[in-house]
Design a protein around this motif. Structure first.
Motif, short mmCIF file in Angstrom:
data_model
loop_
_atom_site.label_atom_id
_atom_site.label_comp_id
_atom_site.label_asym_id
_atom_site.label_seq_id
_atom_site.Cartn_x
_atom_site.Cartn_y
_atom_site.Cartn_z
N ALA A 11 11.51 -1.51 0.95
CA ALA A 11 10.23 -1.39 1.65
C ALA A 11 9.26 -0.52 0.86
O ALA A 11 8.08 -0.85 0.73
CB ALA A 11 10.45 -0.79 3.04
N GLY A 12 9.79 0.56 0.32
CA GLY A 12 8.93 1.46 -0.45
C GLY A 12 8.41 0.80 -1.70
O GLY A 12 7.23 0.91 -2.04
N ALA A 18 2.27 -3.36 -3.67
CA ALA A 18 1.01 -3.81 -3.07
C ALA A 18 -0.13 -2.87 -3.44
O ALA A 18 -1.25 -3.31 -3.72
CB ALA A 18 1.18 -3.89 -1.55
N LEU A 19 0.17 -1.59 -3.44
CA LEU A 19 -0.87 -0.61 -3.79
C LEU A 19 -1.29 -0.78 -5.26
O LEU A 19 -2.48 -0.66 -5.59
CB LEU A 19 -0.36 0.81 -3.54
CG LEU A 19 -0.25 1.23 -2.07
CD1 LEU A 19 0.48 2.57 -1.93
CD2 LEU A 19 -1.64 1.32 -1.44
N ARG A 22 -3.62 -3.68 -5.56
CA ARG A 22 -4.97 -3.35 -5.08
C ARG A 22 -5.67 -2.40 -6.05
O ARG A 22 -6.88 -2.52 -6.30
CB ARG A 22 -4.88 -2.74 -3.69
CG ARG A 22 -4.52 -3.76 -2.61
CD ARG A 22 -4.11 -3.08 -1.32
NE ARG A 22 -5.04 -2.07 -0.88
CZ ARG A 22 -4.77 -1.12 0.02
NH1 ARG A 22 -3.57 -1.07 0.57
NH2 ARG A 22 -5.67 -0.24 0.35
N ALA A 23 -4.92 -1.46 -6.57
CA ALA A 23 -5.52 -0.49 -7.50
C ALA A 23 -6.01 -1.19 -8.77
O ALA A 23 -7.02 -0.80 -9.36
CB ALA A 23 -4.52 0.60 -7.85
N ARG A 24 -5.30 -2.24 -9.17
CA ARG A 24 -5.71 -2.99 -10.36
C ARG A 24 -7.10 -3.61 -10.19
O ARG A 24 -7.82 -3.82 -11.16
CB ARG A 24 -4.71 -4.12 -10.63
CG ARG A 24 -3.45 -3.69 -11.33
CD ARG A 24 -2.52 -4.88 -11.40
NE ARG A 24 -1.33 -4.61 -12.17
CZ ARG A 24 -0.27 -5.42 -12.22
NH1 ARG A 24 -0.28 -6.54 -11.55
NH2 ARG A 24 0.78 -5.09 -12.94
N LEU A 31 -5.48 3.56 -5.23
CA LEU A 31 -5.06 4.52 -6.26
C LEU A 31 -4.77 5.88 -5.62
O LEU A 31 -3.77 6.53 -5.93
CB LEU A 31 -6.18 4.65 -7.30
CG LEU A 31 -5.84 5.32 -8.62
CD1 LEU A 31 -4.74 4.55 -9.35
CD2 LEU A 31 -7.08 5.44 -9.49
N ALA A 32 -5.64 6.29 -4.71
CA ALA A 32 -5.44 7.56 -4.02
C ALA A 32 -4.17 7.51 -3.18
O ALA A 32 -3.43 8.50 -3.09
CB ALA A 32 -6.65 7.87 -3.13
N ALA A 33 -3.89 6.37 -2.60
CA ALA A 33 -2.68 6.25 -1.79
C ALA A 33 -1.43 6.37 -2.65
O ALA A 33 -0.45 7.03 -2.26
CB ALA A 33 -2.69 4.92 -1.05
N LEU A 34 -1.46 5.76 -3.83
CA LEU A 34 -0.32 5.91 -4.74
C LEU A 34 -0.12 7.36 -5.12
O LEU A 34 1.01 7.87 -5.17
CB LEU A 34 -0.57 5.08 -6.01
CG LEU A 34 -0.18 3.60 -5.99
CD1 LEU A 34 -0.62 2.93 -7.27
CD2 LEU A 34 1.33 3.44 -5.80
N PHE A 35 -1.23 8.02 -5.41
CA PHE A 35 -1.15 9.44 -5.78
C PHE A 35 -0.56 10.23 -4.62
O PHE A 35 0.34 11.06 -4.81
CB PHE A 35 -2.56 9.94 -6.11
CG PHE A 35 -2.60 11.35 -6.64
CD1 PHE A 35 -2.55 11.60 -8.01
CD2 PHE A 35 -2.69 12.44 -5.79
CE1 PHE A 35 -2.60 12.89 -8.51
CE2 PHE A 35 -2.74 13.73 -6.26
CZ PHE A 35 -2.69 13.96 -7.63
#
Lengths: 211, 296
Positions: A11-12, A18-19, A22-24, A31-35
């Motif tokens: 799941a992670g 997916a993030l 979207r960041a691409r 990008l902020a969510a990945l961070f």
């Protein structure tokens, strides 16, 4: 195998993938969510290896900038965390090499020296984990951190470190023996010790405790 | 721990140890804001890569698009271009941190303000001063201090005169109070302090320090001269030399260790082995004027 951890892992990874997608596209929120999802563990991993919170802060910034510029190289079919920690490894190695040249001073930690020099007793050593970690080489700290703090599998570690799985295993063995030497026999775990799932900063990573 | 390293009981101990230590620290609260600001700055640089400033800012991307050899050649060439007084061997010495060097070079050009390479050579000697400064708006590492003929520890514990031509920087490393840097000859000096527990003698403290270095840096070779009695700031001290191959760019270290009350002081001199004679001659000013207290 810990199926709970495994399902969280999938799941992670899906969420990370997916993030990344979207960041691409330039979506800063992704990008902020990945961070936000990963920076605390990256920071703490870097701290555990470099032993400097200031360095860890710098490493976090470099790692995520590297990640940002390398987003297009990420294969979404593969797990995100090992890919991320390959960047962490490379940046940390750069840092350690640089420090070695520029600041070779290892702040002496007389208290970690067993025997008559260090007056501190085993009980005190157990109470303070810092000297135990400081007593290890950076290489040993890194393999322990990747395996037991980040929760990577040995084959994932091999990929991160750019070595063969057998090398990872032997390096881990040496690191554990070195740690054992620093901690001393008084730290032998009791039968009550459980493998448990690595919690780190509270968010278990995939691949934890199921090797 | 048990004798079987992969014993799950070992894993539990190690996990607990790492978790406890990791939870003792936290990253800067503005980490995300710094990162996003850095991303925007990098994007802005990518959109307008003009002149030398643009070359530096886009260097990481250029490096990614070339072979490692070409990238290294590029970095080396740029370093030589900017730091004309510093030779290629220095660039080679930091080749292990190619990307970091690129970051640092970009940072210094930006901090220099004009972006045309008019950076002071001092920056070359401290390639790691701010490894994220190509993009991060708020450097957290070594910040230049005002030029002064003498350095005084802000806590008033020691002072020394700075050899002519050297610069002084605050240390980004906990426990290391100050770094003094020389560009030509290449080298640096730093002073580390720590509180010493127990009732260690100077020789015991020195032995413990050496043992730590041996363990942390297995590749270091200690000089056959061993530990020599000396003085630092009129206090009895111990001196020893050791070396690191540093991937062919040999580095020489000299350490002075002393105890003042319950505080241990370690003065470390680091230099390119090939330039150790002129460097140590200049460093003698620092050693001779090193004073415990605030008046060198």
């Amino acid at each position: 195998m810990d199926t709970t951890a495994q399902s969280r892992s999938v799941a992670g990874d899906d969420e990370d993938g997916a993030l990344v997608q979207r960041a691409r596209t330039g979506e800063r929120a992704a990008l902020a969510a990945l961070f936000a999802r990963h920076h605390a563990r990256v920071f703490r991993s870097a701290y555990l290896v470099t032993r400097s919170p200031e360095a860890a802060d710098d490493i976090v910034q470099i790692v995520f900038l590297e990640l940002f510029t390398a987003l297009h190289t990420f294969d979404p079919r593969r797990p995100f965390v090992p890919w991320l920690y390959r960047i962490v490894h490379n940046v940390s190695i750069d840092f350690l090499k640089r420090e070695r040249y520029r600041l070779p001073m290892v702040v002496p930690l007389a208290d970690t020296i067993p025997g008559p020099i260090g007056e501190i007793g085993r009980a005190d050593l157990r109470a303070d984990v810092r000297p135990a970690l400081d007593g290890l080489s950076a290489e040993h700290r890194e393999v322990l951190v990747l395996r037991y703090y980040v929760g990577l599998l040995e084959r994932e570690m091999a990929d991160v470190l750019g070595v063969r799985p057998g090398t990872v295993k032997s390096r881990l063995n040496r690191a554990l023996h070195a740690l054992k030497e620093v901690l001393g026999p008084g730290d032998a775990p009791t039968a009550d010790d459980e493998p448990g799932v690595l919690t780190g900063d509270g968010t278990p990573h995939g691949g934890t405790s199921h090797e | 721990m048990s004798s079987r390293p992969t014993d799950p009981r070992d894993a539990a101990v190690v996990r607990d140890l790492l978790r406890r230590e990791a939870e003792a620290v936290a990253s800067r609260p503005d980490a995300l804001a710094r990162f996003l600001a850095a991303v925007e700055e990098r994007e802005a640089g990518r959109r307008s890569p003009r002149g030398l400033r643009g070359m530096f800012r886009s260097l990481p991307e250029q490096m990614r698009s070339r072979s490692a050899r070409a990238a290294l050649a590029l970095v080396t060439a740029l370093l030589v271009l900017v730091f004309g007084t510093v030779g290629r061997p220095v660039a080679a010495a930091i080749a292990g941190g190619v990307r970091a060097a690129a970051h640092a070079v970009g940072a210094r050009v930006r901090e220099g303000g004009d972006g045309d390479g008019a950076t002071t050579p001092t920056a070359m000697a401290t390639p790691a001063a701010n490894p994220v400064a190509t993009s991060a708006p708020a450097p957290t590492s070594a910040r230049p201090l005002p030029t002064a003929p003498a350095f005084r520890d802000p806590a008033g514990r020691f002072s020394f005169r700075v050899p002519p031509g050297w610069s002084v920087q605050q240390s980004p490393v906990a426990g290391v109070v100050v770094i003094a840097v020389s560009v030509a000859p290449r080298g640096s000096a730093n002073v580390a302090t720590e509180t010493v527990t127990g009732t260690q003698t100077l020789d015991e403290y020195t032995a413990a320090t050496i043992a730590t270095i041996r363990r942390e840096h297995e590749g270091y070779r200690f000089a056959a001269s061993g530990v020599q009695p000396d003085t630092l700031g009129t206090y009895p001290a111990r001196r020893y030399d050791f070396f690191d191959d540093n991937a062919g760019a040999g580095v020489r270290f000299v350490q002075y260790v002393t105890l003042v009350g319950t505080t241990g002081y370690v003065l470390t001199l680091t230099c390119a082995d090939s330039e150790s004679a002129p460097f140590l001659k200049q460093a003698q000013v620092l050693i001779d004027t090193f004073t415990f207290g605030s008046s060198p």
